[in-house]
Design an enzyme around this catalytic site. Structure first.
Site, mmCIF file in Angstrom:
data_model
loop_
_atom_site.group_PDB
_atom_site.id
_atom_site.type_symbol
_atom_site.label_atom_id
_atom_site.label_comp_id
_atom_site.label_asym_id
_atom_site.label_seq_id
_atom_site.Cartn_x
_atom_site.Cartn_y
_atom_site.Cartn_z
ATOM 1 N N ARG A 222 0.817 -1.229 0.000
ATOM 2 C CA ARG A 222 0.000 0.000 0.000
ATOM 3 C C ARG A 222 0.847 1.275 0.000
ATOM 4 O O ARG A 222 0.448 2.296 -0.557
ATOM 5 C CB ARG A 222 -0.927 -0.025 1.228
ATOM 6 C CG ARG A 222 -1.887 1.173 1.319
ATOM 7 C CD ARG A 222 -2.896 0.956 2.436
ATOM 8 N NE ARG A 222 -3.573 2.177 2.839
ATOM 9 C CZ ARG A 222 -4.699 2.630 2.283
ATOM 10 N NH1 ARG A 222 -5.270 1.959 1.321
ATOM 11 N NH2 ARG A 222 -5.252 3.742 2.711
ATOM 12 N N ILE B 262 -7.350 7.864 -1.314
ATOM 13 C CA ILE B 262 -7.207 6.408 -1.361
ATOM 14 C C ILE B 262 -8.067 5.915 -0.198
ATOM 15 O O ILE B 262 -7.969 6.418 0.925
ATOM 16 C CB ILE B 262 -5.727 5.972 -1.265
ATOM 17 C CG1 ILE B 262 -5.584 4.446 -1.276
ATOM 18 C CG2 ILE B 262 -5.004 6.568 -0.081
ATOM 19 C CD1 ILE B 262 -4.116 3.968 -1.453
ATOM 20 N N SER B 263 -8.958 4.971 -0.470
ATOM 21 C CA SER B 263 -9.962 4.568 0.520
ATOM 22 C C SER B 263 -9.316 3.978 1.766
ATOM 23 O O SER B 263 -8.214 3.423 1.723
ATOM 24 C CB SER B 263 -10.905 3.532 -0.082
ATOM 25 O OG SER B 263 -11.565 4.041 -1.209
ATOM 26 N N GLN B 264 -10.063 4.059 2.871
ATOM 27 C CA GLN B 264 -9.636 3.438 4.130
ATOM 28 C C GLN B 264 -9.461 1.928 3.912
ATOM 29 O O GLN B 264 -10.338 1.275 3.332
ATOM 30 C CB GLN B 264 -10.731 3.691 5.177
ATOM 31 C CG GLN B 264 -10.438 3.107 6.529
ATOM 32 C CD GLN B 264 -11.647 3.203 7.465
ATOM 33 O OE1 GLN B 264 -12.685 3.742 7.085
ATOM 34 N NE2 GLN B 264 -11.499 2.669 8.653
#
Ligand code: SAH
Length: 232
Positions: A47, A73-75
């Site tokens: 990530r 950027i999503s959780q």
């Protein structure tokens, strides 16, 4: 190689946190445990390479992060939840709307999906396509485009995931679902009151839906290429 990088311990700690989140949200989601295959996928995706360089050290916090152009950027917990709801079988064709920096697409590819991902901001589409290719995610195809019409050329899809909130699920996406396929989409207004919805296309062609969890996503937009800083 990825498993032994300097972020490996951070990634493990993140997985523990996501497992705890699954337990805490089980009464909403009906998913009390993080699926083993999703866990392995999260473990395999670096990530820190998908976030802007100055955010690498917080890449494994369980929070959404800005990637430029007003996008995020999503959780990670939400990526894990959406991936679980899609219930992917290796070889499934999956459409993602809203590539962003490509992290969710990489997780879907790690689950064995053949991924088609559309991003409305050209610069983000180009950047994520380049990064995913560099990292050898050959199963992911990214294109610049507006996801409202889906991507009919590769339909039908066993899974469709939308990573921006729409007032209602776009009809084209419902049409491009295979029988037995699932659409996972945050539905609701731009700010506040959004629900993550999971819609399944039944064998008879009808749809069954379930609201899974209150969420907060950036809006599904039709405005192209607003000026702003770039990601990474
Ligand atoms: N999938 C990303 C999340 C990106 S945030 C992740 O893994 O973290 C949502 C993205 O949806 C943004 O990059 C935004 O530009 C994009 N988006 C918004 N509306 C869109 C549309 N109509 N078509 C395609 N992409 C869209």
């Amino acid at each position: 190689m990825i498993g032994t990088d300097r972020y490996a311990a951070d990634r493990e700690a993140l997985i523990r946190q996501i497992e705890a989140q699954f337990r805490e949200t089980a009464r909403y989601t009906a998913l009390p445990e993080l699926d083993e295959r999703v866990r392995e996928a999260l473990r395999s995706v670096p990530r820190h390479l998908f976030v802007p360089a100055h955010e690498r050290d917080v890449a494994y916090a369980d929070v959404p992060l800005p990637i430029g152009r007003g996008q995020t950027i999503s959780q990670p917990y939400i990526v894990a939840l959406m991936s679980s709801l899609l219930d992917i079988t290796p070889g499934d064709r999956v459409l993602e709307i809203g590539t962003g920096c490509g992290y969710q697409a990489a997780v879907l590819a790690a689950l064995g999906a053949e991924v088609y991902s559309l991003e409305i901001i050209a610069e983000l589409a180009e950047r994520s396509a380049r990064l995913l290719a560099e990292l050898d995610y050959d199963e992911v195809t990214v294109a610049h485009g507006d996801g409202h019409a889906g991507w009919p050329e590769h339909a039908p899809y066993q899974g469709i995931v939308v990573t921006a909130a729409a007032p209602e699920p776009p009809p084209a996406l419902l049409e491009q679902l295979a029988a037995g396929g699932r659409l996972v989409i945050p539905v609701g207004p731009r700010a506040g009151g959004q629900m993550l919805r999971c819609i399944r296309r039944r064998a008879d062609g009808g749809y069954s839906e379930r609201d899974v969890l209150p969420v907060a996503f950036v809006p599904f937009t039709r405005d192209r290429d607003q000026p702003g800083p770039a990601c990474a």
